[in-house]
Design an enzyme around this catalytic site. Structure first.
Site, PDB file in Angstrom:
ATOM      1  N   THR A  22       0.820  -1.210   0.000  1.00 24.77           N
ATOM      2  CA  THR A  22       0.000   0.000   0.000  1.00 24.77           C
ATOM      3  C   THR A  22       0.854   1.260   0.000  1.00 24.77           C
ATOM      4  O   THR A  22       1.983   1.263   0.490  1.00 24.77           O
ATOM      5  CB  THR A  22      -0.918   0.039   1.243  1.00 24.77           C
TER       6      THR A  22
ATOM      7  N   GLU B 153      -4.129   4.360   3.740  1.00 22.97           N
ATOM      8  CA  GLU B 153      -3.282   3.529   2.876  1.00 22.97           C
ATOM      9  C   GLU B 153      -4.080   3.076   1.663  1.00 22.97           C
ATOM     10  O   GLU B 153      -5.229   2.646   1.797  1.00 22.97           O
ATOM     11  CB  GLU B 153      -2.772   2.313   3.648  1.00 22.97           C
TER      12      GLU B 153
END
Length: 315
Positions: free
Chosen positions: A212, A260
């Site tokens: 991420t 994220e």
């Protein structure tokens, strides 16, 4: 489009203009009505359209510590205003001294002496000057003295968002905080966006097979409620479908709230140090702690597939 920071940035030879004043955080659909009206009037009169806004948010100066979460940073607001046809944006530094300007002094120093207003376009509840003492009625009277007209535009739009409440920045912030990004999108006319620089996190996503981009958000950003969302990741001019996680990573006893974004089906992306933007399309589920790492991974695979479907449905 020209961008000015403070009155001294306005060109000395600036002529007449159509002006609208406000925080315009989010440039939502109500704001768009006023700004479009100002642009249309400017075209009719053959002069530029100028938006006057403030930094920081006036409430932070008048009541320190009360700065609201921001729906859009100033550079993003300027982009959105440019798309609406605005010719110049004036960002006035909102200081304690500036907050003490009387409505009459504001009219003379900003609208008359610097922007040479030919027309001023506002919503019905517009207030300005020290202790918000100025209103559209006062502005209209001043216009008779200083040769500018005042157009009052009803900015109130309603829809399903917020149970039918009139669209506003306050309602949008509330919906974002509740995780109702679909409702926020209806008000804004586009997905709610969060921006920032990608920083190194714990890198667990990479270890788990879902790397991420950990976005260090800008100060005072309006961040959606903890949970998983479908959306888009904008980086280096590319728009990528994304599964977005907001929260503290309870599976790993995290304490710091993060945003994220996993770029779906993308391999080998290196975004560290880049300024990126994350658009929130739809809420998928709330934050949760699972019995095991395997259970988490299983759920993450389901989440990513759900996000893939939601983004694909966008066409």
């Amino acid at each position: 489009m020209q961008r000015w920071r403070g009155l001294e940035d306005i060109p000395q030879d600036w002529g007449r203009s159509v002006v609208t004043i406000g925080s315009y955080d989010g440039v939502h659909r109500g704001h768009q009505l006023i700004i479009k009206h100002a642009v249309d009037r400017a075209r009719e009169l053959g002069v530029p359209a100028v938006v006057v806004t403030f930094d920081p948010h006036p409430s932070e100066v008048v009541r320190p510590g009360s700065h609201p979460p921001l729906l859009a940073p100033h550079h993003r607001r300027a982009e959105l205003m440019a798309e609406l046809g605005v010719d110049a944006v004036l960002v006035l530094p909102f200081t304690t001294e500036f907050s003490k300007l009387s409505p009459a002094d504001f009219v003379v120093k900003v609208l008359v002496d610097k922007l040479h207003a030919k027309s001023v376009v506002e919503g019905p509840n517009f207030r300005f000057g020290h202790k918000a003492a100025g209103n559209v009625e006062f502005l209209t009277e001043q216009g008779k003295t200083y040769d500018f007209e005042v157009d009052v535009v009803d900015l109130y739009v309603t829809g399903e968002a917020g149970g039918g409440e009139p669209f506003s920045s306050t309602l949008t912030r509330r919906l974002v905080a509740e995780g109702d990004v679909a409702g926020a999108r209806e008000i804004l006319g586009r997905p709610h966006r969060v921006e920032g620089v990608v920083v190194r996190g714990a890198q667990r996503g990479r270890e788990l097979g879902f790397p991420t981009a950990n976005v260090e958000t800008l100060p005072h950003t309006a961040i959606p409620a903890d949970g998983v969302y479908a959306g888009f990741l904008h980086a280096q001019g590319e728009v990528m479908p994304a599964a977005i996680s907001v929260g503290t990573n309870p599976q790993f006893d995290g304490t710091e709230r993060t945003v994220e974004a996993y770029a779906i089906d993308r391999v080998g992306l290196d975004l560290y140090g880049l300024h990126v933007a994350v658009d929130f399309l739809a809420y998928v589920r709330g934050q949760a702690k699972f019995e095991s790492l395997d259970a988490l991974l299983e759920q993450m695979a389901v989440d990513v597939q759900r996000c893939r479907e939601i983004v694909a449905a966008e066409g």
